[in-house]
Design an enzyme around this catalytic site. Structure first.
Site, PDB file in Angstrom:
ATOM      1  N   ALA A 278       8.621  -9.759   5.177  1.00 11.94           N
ATOM      2  CA  ALA A 278       9.372  -9.761   6.436  1.00 11.94           C
ATOM      3  C   ALA A 278      10.566  -8.830   6.306  1.00 11.94           C
ATOM      4  O   ALA A 278      11.209  -8.776   5.252  1.00 11.94           O
ATOM      5  CB  ALA A 278       9.849 -11.170   6.770  1.00 11.94           C
ATOM      6  N   ASP A 279      10.886  -8.102   7.354  1.00 16.63           N
ATOM      7  CA  ASP A 279      12.098  -7.292   7.333  1.00 16.63           C
ATOM      8  C   ASP A 279      13.318  -8.207   7.383  1.00 16.63           C
ATOM      9  O   ASP A 279      13.224  -9.416   7.634  1.00 16.63           O
ATOM     10  CB  ASP A 279      12.093  -6.291   8.494  1.00 16.63           C
ATOM     11  CG  ASP A 279      12.905  -5.047   8.185  1.00 16.63           C
ATOM     12  OD1 ASP A 279      13.747  -5.085   7.264  1.00 16.63           O
ATOM     13  OD2 ASP A 279      12.704  -4.023   8.855  1.00 16.63           O
ATOM     14  N   TYR A 280      14.483  -7.606   7.184  1.00 19.13           N
ATOM     15  CA  TYR A 280      15.750  -8.325   7.016  1.00 19.13           C
ATOM     16  C   TYR A 280      15.972  -9.358   8.128  1.00 19.13           C
ATOM     17  O   TYR A 280      16.150  -8.993   9.283  1.00 19.13           O
ATOM     18  CB  TYR A 280      16.880  -7.297   7.014  1.00 19.13           C
ATOM     19  CG  TYR A 280      18.236  -7.770   6.586  1.00 19.13           C
ATOM     20  CD1 TYR A 280      18.813  -7.281   5.424  1.00 19.13           C
ATOM     21  CD2 TYR A 280      18.962  -8.671   7.335  1.00 19.13           C
ATOM     22  CE1 TYR A 280      20.082  -7.676   5.029  1.00 19.13           C
ATOM     23  CE2 TYR A 280      20.228  -9.084   6.945  1.00 19.13           C
ATOM     24  CZ  TYR A 280      20.777  -8.585   5.792  1.00 19.13           C
ATOM     25  OH  TYR A 280      22.033  -8.983   5.400  1.00 19.13           O
ATOM     26  N   SER A 281      15.947 -10.626   7.770  1.00 19.92           N
ATOM     27  CA  SER A 281      16.216 -11.786   8.639  1.00 19.92           C
ATOM     28  C   SER A 281      15.202 -11.951   9.769  1.00 19.92           C
ATOM     29  O   SER A 281      15.423 -12.733  10.693  1.00 19.92           O
ATOM     30  CB  SER A 281      17.645 -11.743   9.210  1.00 19.92           C
ATOM     31  OG  SER A 281      17.753 -10.889  10.323  1.00 19.92           O
ATOM     32  N   ALA A 282      14.063 -11.254   9.694  1.00 18.97           N
ATOM     33  CA  ALA A 282      13.106 -11.265  10.811  1.00 18.97           C
ATOM     34  C   ALA A 282      12.499 -12.644  11.047  1.00 18.97           C
ATOM     35  O   ALA A 282      12.172 -12.993  12.189  1.00 18.97           O
ATOM     36  CB  ALA A 282      12.006 -10.231  10.568  1.00 18.97           C
TER      37      ALA A 282
END
Length: 746
Positions: A278-282
């Protein structure tokens, strides 16, 4: 330490890896899915790529059991971290070290949007191999690239990371970068001096509404299949080991929680078996999207979608332990953890957790041969957009170099700040002084690159030290006018500073700022030929200033060897050959604008309807300022098709290209497939092949070319593939000169 660094054998056999997996507790399994920023462990500053919030990890959370960290690029800190984790974790499972290495570790190359326009994919692969080598030598295991989002709206700041608007170009770029990073996998293992590639952002992140960062994406399924999904699939077929999810909604569903996208398409259709990050905080943002009611639902939806790693949130850490009584959740967690362990094993981390950290250096960082490669890529990535005989410059000319990029070292672009250093940069001034008599050169800033250093926060003092103090704009203008008046020719550097593009830098306006326009107009009044050097991370709307320039050379953000490569082009030591990988609009009102557009029933200039009732603007041209594929040379080329025939699953042909000048030069020959009748309307034309042809001087070459028949197929809205057995037309394009040939498909 031997007990830590060795487990016996070069890689764990699957039975041993399975035994290790079976010995993990639920808490240890969940911890493997957690990915944190390394600044939680060590004191280091890294570029913030998202909201900094209190993660809220459980009070009893064991940091030494987590699966991976990212954006620590100091090998000493990485060795210390790995040592502590191995000493304090029960099973001594090594950390994965990942980083935002996009277009170079320390040897920073031109940004991807520039590289793609070189159409020298072997050179691009060699550059990626250098990046892998330097990353490996600093202890990294995974790089967050290539970014393969198609981009057709330059308002979006991240276009700089992409190979551009074209499907064929992005596919070839993706394949070659992945191979450069990962090398030839030996029995599926990633060998010494190589790292794992993480392609991003899955999927269609490059088409946000309004060109605004993190915004929603709406695309028909046929457009997804025919265009936006193609580059990712090509990189997966090249065996990329990781994929990163996208921030955006895709047709109403967040990509990070999209089960159809990540399981049915990515894993089932494309056959991807690696780690999905997952991308940052997604994952936490699934709640913000309104897709999940709370964090627990977000965790379950992400896990069901096949997301293995939770980057920089506490969602998996807090919520997965609560849902493991559900057999489905337990099974999905096991699948995710197994994929993570398999990746670590492919990297040889169970044999040597200090991979790249505890062995003699295999090559020098910033090696001379790597700097030469970077110089060549600058030369082959820079696009000559306009030339009314002002270039190349002559040795007997007095040359006034005006504009801050004449001397600035801040030419690396946004993402290079993660691991690159501006002190490594060869500025334009240094490059020009090596090619021309320094007595013939004068330099003046013309305008300040930054209006203030305040946005740099704690880096303010260091940036000011590198770039110099902010000076009075009126005084700078007067100095520039004086130098232009005394010169025979002016080299004027214009464009963006590196904070104006990249993540979080969407723009509504793509024109140059007022102070640059004022400088251009003032210099033009001196009546001297003006060569514009455009530094930028995105296509700009240059319509109002283009007439002032006799020549325009687009150098993008060129990396550490920009000064040398650009000077070689200006002097004629090298000849420009690159093509635009993304269209330059005349104005923002045309966006999105790109080459492979579909036709309208009322085309301008070709319709029986009156001029008012056709597809056009009443206040702007339909055509861009510089379309995709634009690019000039100092040499003159001509050419034509010789033949084209079908051989089983391949179209095979020959074309002729001739250098009409005595200059050593290369040209990129592009082959376009023209529109044909189909159930899904096809683009007016789309690129299916590009070949770079090198000449040592005047002469003629006959080039063999192959195009897979599969390139002629298209997908419908159900994802079904179709191939029309009709007559196709192929257009050969050599610097705007075209030749066409038809072929009936058997």
């Amino acid at each position: 330490m031997k007990a830590i660094t060795q487990r016996g054998g070069s890689y764990l056999e699957e039975t041993k890896l399975r035994k290790l997996f079976n010995d993990l507790s639920d808490a240890e399994k969940v911890s493997q899915t957690v990915q944190l920023n390394g600044d939680l462990f060590v004191e280091s500053w890294v570029m913030s790529t998202g909201p900094k919030t209190d993660l809220g990890l459980p009070a009893d959370f064991n940091y030494y059991e987590i699966g991976s960290i990212y954006n620590v690029n100091d090998h000493r800190k990485l060795k210390k971290l790995q040592t502590e984790v191995l000493e304090k974790s029960r099973h001594r499972i090594p950390l994965l070290f990942m980083s935002d290495i996009i277009y170079g570790f320390r040897t920073i190359f031109p940004m991807p949007l520039a590289q793609a326009g070189s159409y020298n994919f072997d050179l691009i692969q060699r550059a990626a191999a250098v990046t892998a080598k330097e990353s490996y030598q600093n202890g990294l295991h995974v790089v967050f690239s290539p970014m393969l989002d198609l981009v057709r709206d330059p308002r979006w700041g991240r276009v700089m990371e992409s190979p551009g608007e074209d499907v064929y170009t992005a596919k070839e770029f993706g394949r070659h970068v992945v191979r450069g990073y990962q090398g030839e996998l030996a029995d599926g293992k990633i060998t010494r001096n190589h790292v794992a590639a993480c392609i991003k952002h899955f999927a269609a992140y490059g088409a946000p509404e309004s060109g605004r960062e993190y915004n929603a994406v709406e695309l028909s399924y046929q457009k997804l299949y025919n265009e936006f999904l193609q580059p990712y699939q090509a990189a997966i077929e090249a065996k990329a080991q990781l994929v990163m999810t996208a921030f955006n909604l895709l047709n109403g569903v967040p990509a990070t929680g999209n089960r159809w996208l990540n399981r049915k398409v990515l894993r089932d259709r494309f056959g991807f078996e690696g780690v999905l990050d997952a991308d940052y905080s997604a994952i936490a943002e699934l709640v913000n999207h309104g897709y999940a009611a709370n964090s627990q639902e977000a965790a379950q939806k992400a896990l069901r979608a096949g997301v293995d790693l939770d980057m920089m949130t506490a969602v998996y850490a807090n919520e997965l332990p609560k849902v493991l009584k559900n057999p489905e959740m337990r099974q999905l967690l096991d699948e995710a953890v197994w994929r993570i362990l398999v990746l670590k094993n492919k990297l040889g981390l169970f044999e040597n957790p200090f991979r790249g950290l505890d062995e003699p250096a295999t090559g020098k960082i910033l090696a001379e041969e790597d700097r030469a490669l970077a110089t060549q890529l600058v030369e082959e990535s820079s696009v000559l957009l306009k030339n009314k005989s002002a270039l190349p410059l002559r040795q007997d000319q007095k040359i006034a170099v005006i504009g801050p990029y004449g001397e600035s070292k801040l030419t690396l672009g946004f993402w290079a700040s993660v691991s690159g250093k501006s002190t490594d940069v060869v500025p334009l001034k240094e490059g020009l002084q090596a090619e021309f008599n320094p007595a013939q050169l004068s330099f003046s800033r013309g305008y300040n690159l930054f209006d203030s250093y305040e946005p740099f926060g704690p880096l303010k003092q260091g940036i000011e030290l590198v770039n110099g103090p902010i000076e009075d704009e009126n005084l700078l203008l007067q100095q520039a006018e004086k130098q232009a008046a005394a010169a025979d020719v002016v080299v004027l550097t214009i464009g963006e500073n590196f904070l104006e593009s990249g993540e979080g830098a969407a723009k509504a306006h793509l024109t140059l700022p007022a102070k640059q326009k004022r400088l251009i107009q003032a210099v033009a009044k001196q009546g001297k030929p003006i060569v514009g050097i455009v530094y930028t991370g995105r296509p700009l709307a240059l319509t109002d200033v283009e007439p002032y320039f006799d020549s325009l050379l687009l150098v993008w953000f060129p990396g550490i060897m920009g000064g040398t490569g650009i000077a070689n082009l200006l002097s004629g030591k090298a000849s420009p050959s690159a093509r635009l990988s993304m269209t330059f609009p005349r104005s923002e009102g045309q966006l999105p604008i790109y080459q492979a557009r579909t036709p309208t029933g009322r085309p301008l200039g070709e319709s029986n309807h009156s001029d008012r009732f056709v597809s056009k603007y009443i206040d702007e041209s339909n055509e861009p300022l510089y379309p995709f594929g634009s690019g000039l040379s100092y040499a003159r080329f001509t050419g034509c098709w010789r033949e084209l025939h079908q051989d089983a699953t391949t179209l095979k042909g020959k074309f002729e290209v001739e250098n009409l000048s005595d200059r050593a030069a290369a040209t990129v020959v592009q082959i376009y497939l023209k529109q044909f009748p189909a159930e899904i309307v096809q683009p007016v034309k789309r690129l299916v092949k590009a070949v770079k042809v090198q000449f040592t001087g005047a002469g003629k070459q006959v080039i063999d070319v192959e195009i897979p028949v599969a390139e002629l197929a298209y997908f419908d809205n159900q994802g079904e593939k179709h191939l029309e057995h009709i007559e196709y037309q192929f257009q050969l394009d050599i610097l705007g000169e075209t030749s066409e040939i038809n072929l009936k498909l058997n």
